[in-house]
Design a protein around this motif. Structure first.
Motif, PDB file in Angstrom:
ATOM      1  N   CYS A 399       0.846  -1.192   0.000  1.00 18.08           N
ATOM      2  CA  CYS A 399       0.000   0.000   0.000  1.00 18.08           C
ATOM      3  C   CYS A 399       0.883   1.243   0.000  1.00 18.08           C
ATOM      4  CB  CYS A 399      -0.931   0.002   1.219  1.00 18.08           C
ATOM      5  SG  CYS A 399      -1.930   1.503   1.364  1.00 18.08           S
ATOM      6  N   GLY A 400       0.678   2.113  -0.958  1.00 19.16           N
ATOM      7  CA  GLY A 400       1.455   3.339  -1.016  1.00 19.16           C
ATOM      8  C   GLY A 400       1.056   4.356   0.031  1.00 19.16           C
ATOM      9  N   ASN A 401      -0.060   4.100   0.726  1.00 19.54           N
ATOM     10  CA  ASN A 401      -0.526   5.046   1.733  1.00 19.54           C
ATOM     11  C   ASN A 401       0.000   4.705   3.120  1.00 19.54           C
ATOM     12  OD1 ASN A 401      -2.310   7.295   2.561  1.00 19.54           O
ATOM     13  ND2 ASN A 401      -3.442   5.708   3.624  1.00 19.54           N
ATOM     14  N   CYS A 402      -0.067   3.411   3.499  1.00 18.45           N
ATOM     15  CA  CYS A 402       0.343   3.028   4.850  1.00 18.45           C
ATOM     16  C   CYS A 402       1.515   2.042   4.870  1.00 18.45           C
ATOM     17  CB  CYS A 402      -0.841   2.423   5.612  1.00 18.45           C
ATOM     18  SG  CYS A 402      -1.403   0.819   4.965  1.00 18.45           S
ATOM     19  N   GLY A 403       1.866   1.480   3.708  1.00 14.21           N
ATOM     20  CA  GLY A 403       2.986   0.553   3.653  1.00 14.21           C
ATOM     21  C   GLY A 403       2.642  -0.886   4.001  1.00 14.21           C
ATOM     22  N   ALA A 404       1.364  -1.182   4.229  1.00 15.18           N
ATOM     23  CA  ALA A 404       0.960  -2.552   4.555  1.00 15.18           C
ATOM     24  C   ALA A 404       1.184  -3.469   3.345  1.00 15.18           C
ATOM     25  CB  ALA A 404      -0.503  -2.587   4.973  1.00 15.18           C
ATOM     26  N   GLY A 414      -6.611  -3.331   3.191  1.00 10.21           N
ATOM     27  CA  GLY A 414      -7.223  -3.889   4.380  1.00 10.21           C
ATOM     28  C   GLY A 414      -6.736  -3.267   5.667  1.00 10.21           C
ATOM     29  N   HIS A 415      -5.674  -2.456   5.595  1.00 15.32           N
ATOM     30  CA  HIS A 415      -5.114  -1.850   6.811  1.00 15.32           C
ATOM     31  C   HIS A 415      -5.602  -0.427   7.018  1.00 15.32           C
ATOM     32  CE1 HIS A 415      -1.906   0.142   9.256  1.00 15.32           C
ATOM     33  NE2 HIS A 415      -2.060  -0.955   9.963  1.00 15.32           N
ATOM     34  N   GLN A 422      -2.376  -0.072  -3.787  1.00 17.06           N
ATOM     35  CA  GLN A 422      -1.398  -1.161  -3.725  1.00 17.06           C
ATOM     36  C   GLN A 422      -0.584  -1.241  -5.016  1.00 17.06           C
ATOM     37  OE1 GLN A 422      -3.788  -4.598  -2.765  1.00 17.06           O
ATOM     38  NE2 GLN A 422      -3.567  -4.264  -0.567  1.00 17.06           N
ATOM     39  N   GLU A 423       0.720  -1.375  -4.850  1.00 17.90           N
ATOM     40  CA  GLU A 423       1.646  -1.497  -5.970  1.00 17.90           C
ATOM     41  C   GLU A 423       2.487  -2.762  -5.796  1.00 17.90           C
ATOM     42  OE1 GLU A 423       4.012   1.987  -5.966  1.00 17.90           O
ATOM     43  OE2 GLU A 423       2.339   3.361  -6.311  1.00 17.90           O
TER      44      GLU A 423
END
Length: 470
Positions: A399-404, A414-415, A422-423
């Motif tokens: 996830c580029g936003n939270c790194g999950a 999902g986090h 997601q990348e």
């Protein structure tokens, strides 16, 4: 200049009239009740003018006396209005400054001075929020819904409260109502979209994306990617219900919006293979591989050739790799097929190229398998497995936003709940930290804790050439 001329003209007329009256005084006589009044015409005119002025003064005075109470009330109300607006302004400043007590005091003052509840309800609600009184704030915002001029503000306040409480159902109901009032408002559309995707309302979210694109809130590229992600989730939803035809149609639409969208390609290829349409699946994988190779596509490509020998599949993979010969995944895919065909030299050669290009741990594990299968050398196999442990971790969906991290792509993280964030990439590498020396002594030799380096530090770090096979 014109005014001066007009003034002198008027003055000349008055002088001319006065001279004329003096030269023609005339005689005016009035007999009334035994009294006789005789005077000249000029004097009579002056008396009449004086009487008219006196009557005018008396009428104005009488009017002022009668209007005095009303004028006093108007002045008093105007003073209260000015004080009320001043309290309202100061209250807004107190809210912005984070002073709940002052904001609450000024809200009460403004409410008592201004007989206009819509102006003070917002300040009262904000003051209550600042003071931690959510129930009072909700009452104020709910009261604002009863007035058309404040309904939208009330909806936004209630919506923010519902989002903070994670009450998605209520928040979605409120934002839909706000959307009916102002359908083109930026934050309304974005909030509506976020709530729709978090609730899995993919079809409704597609309509919202269309509105956002029409309102220039999304670029053409971003809108198409959003549509591809939503259609992919719709395809999965249909496949989960057993509707393969509908799932294929939705996956096709997703790829129509973004031809190299890997999650959609994986879904469609899997459905085609399960439906026995292997050649169509292979053609799809080849078209996407030329732009964006992915290990999942390679795994599905292997299933496209049932009944073929390992050597034939290896040649298929060589043709696939030729579409994107510089990609690490191309080298790894051919190496795996060569390993299955027991072509050790081809496998080693492809893995060498992959390692030089910056392969992840998977390439080193494959090399360990090659060494074990070809030579049966346990020591060298362990050596390659040790190198695999030290190599960069295999790519995952991040996830580029939270790194999950996630093994499988999802439209919504999902986090953190971010949409289409997601990348497919390598995870951040853990680098060891050197322990500091104490009092000039050398730090003890112990295993350091891993530290995740920021992107800038990772870019600045020197590249290490991967070890070549023995």
């Amino acid at each position: 200049m014109i005014r001066a001329i007009l003034f002198f003209v008027k003055l000349a007329l008055l002088v001319a009239v006065a001279v004329w009256l003096v030269e023609h005084p005339g005689l005016v006589r009035v007999d009334w009740q035994g009294y006789r009044l005789e005077t000249s015409f000029g004097i009579l005119v002056l008396l009449l003018l004086a009487l008219a002025v006196l009557l005018y003064v008396l009428v104005r005075f009488y009017g002022s006396v009668l209007k005095a109470p009303f004028a006093f009330m108007r002045a008093r109300n105007e003073r209260k209005r000015r004080q009320g607006y001043l309290a309202l302004t100061q209250g807004m400043v107190a809210v912005a400054a984070g002073d709940p007590e002052e904001a609450k005091r000024l809200a009460r003052k403004a409410d008592s001075l201004l007989e206009d509840p819509p102006l003070t309800m917002l300040l009262s609600a904000q003051a209550a929020q600042l003071n931690g009184d959510d129930d009072a704030a909700e009452r104020y915002f709910t009261a604002m819904l009863k007035r058309p001029e404040t309904e939208f503000l009330g909806l936004r306040g209630l919506l923010n409260a519902a989002v903070r409480k994670q009450d998605s159902a209520k928040a979605l109901t409120l934002v839909k109502r706000a959307h009916e009032i102002r359908p083109q408002t930026d934050w309304v559309l974005r909030t509506l979209f976020d709530l729709q995707v978090k609730d899995g309302r993919w079809t409704e979210a597609l309509s919202t994306v269309q509105e956002m694109a029409q309102g220039k809130l999304l670029s053409v590229e971003a809108a198409n990617r959003h549509r591809a992600a939503l259609q992919t989730e719709r395809a999965r939803e249909a496949a989960g219900k057993g509707d393969t035809a509908e799932a294929l149609d939705r996956a096709k639409r997703a790829l129509g919006h973004k031809a190299d969208f890997v999650p959609a390609a994986l879904e469609k290829a899997r459905l085609l293979i399960e439906g026995g349409k292997h050649k169509r699946a292979a053609k799809l994988i080849e078209s996407v591989w030329a732009v964006r190779p992915h290990p999942g596509l390679a795994a599905l490509y292997e299933r496209c050739w049932p009944g073929e020998s390992a050597l034939q599949r290896m040649r298929r993979f060589q043709s696939l790799a030729a579409l994107n010969p510089q990609a690490v995944d191309s080298h790894v895919a051919v190496a795996k097929a060569a390993l299955d065909a027991q072509l050790w030299g081809e496998a080693r050669g492809q893995l060498d190229k992959a390692m030089v290009a910056g392969a992840s741990a998977n390439a080193y594990r494959l090399m360990a398998s090659v060494v074990e299968s070809e030579y049966g050398d346990v020591a060298k196999t362990r050596d390659w497995l040790a190198k695999a442990a030290a190599a960069p971790a295999d790519p995952v969906w991040i996830c580029g936003n939270c790194g999950a991290q996630a093994e499988r792509w999802h439209a919504v993280c999902g986090h953190c709940g971010a949409f289409d964030s997601q990348e497919w990439r390598l995870p951040p590498r853990a680098e060891p930290l050197a322990l500091p020396a104490i009092d000039g002594e050398t730090a003890p030799d112990q295993r350091p804790s891993p530290v995740i380096l920021p992107p800038a530090a990772r870019q600045a770090a020197p590249e290490v050439t991967p070890p070549r096979p023995d």
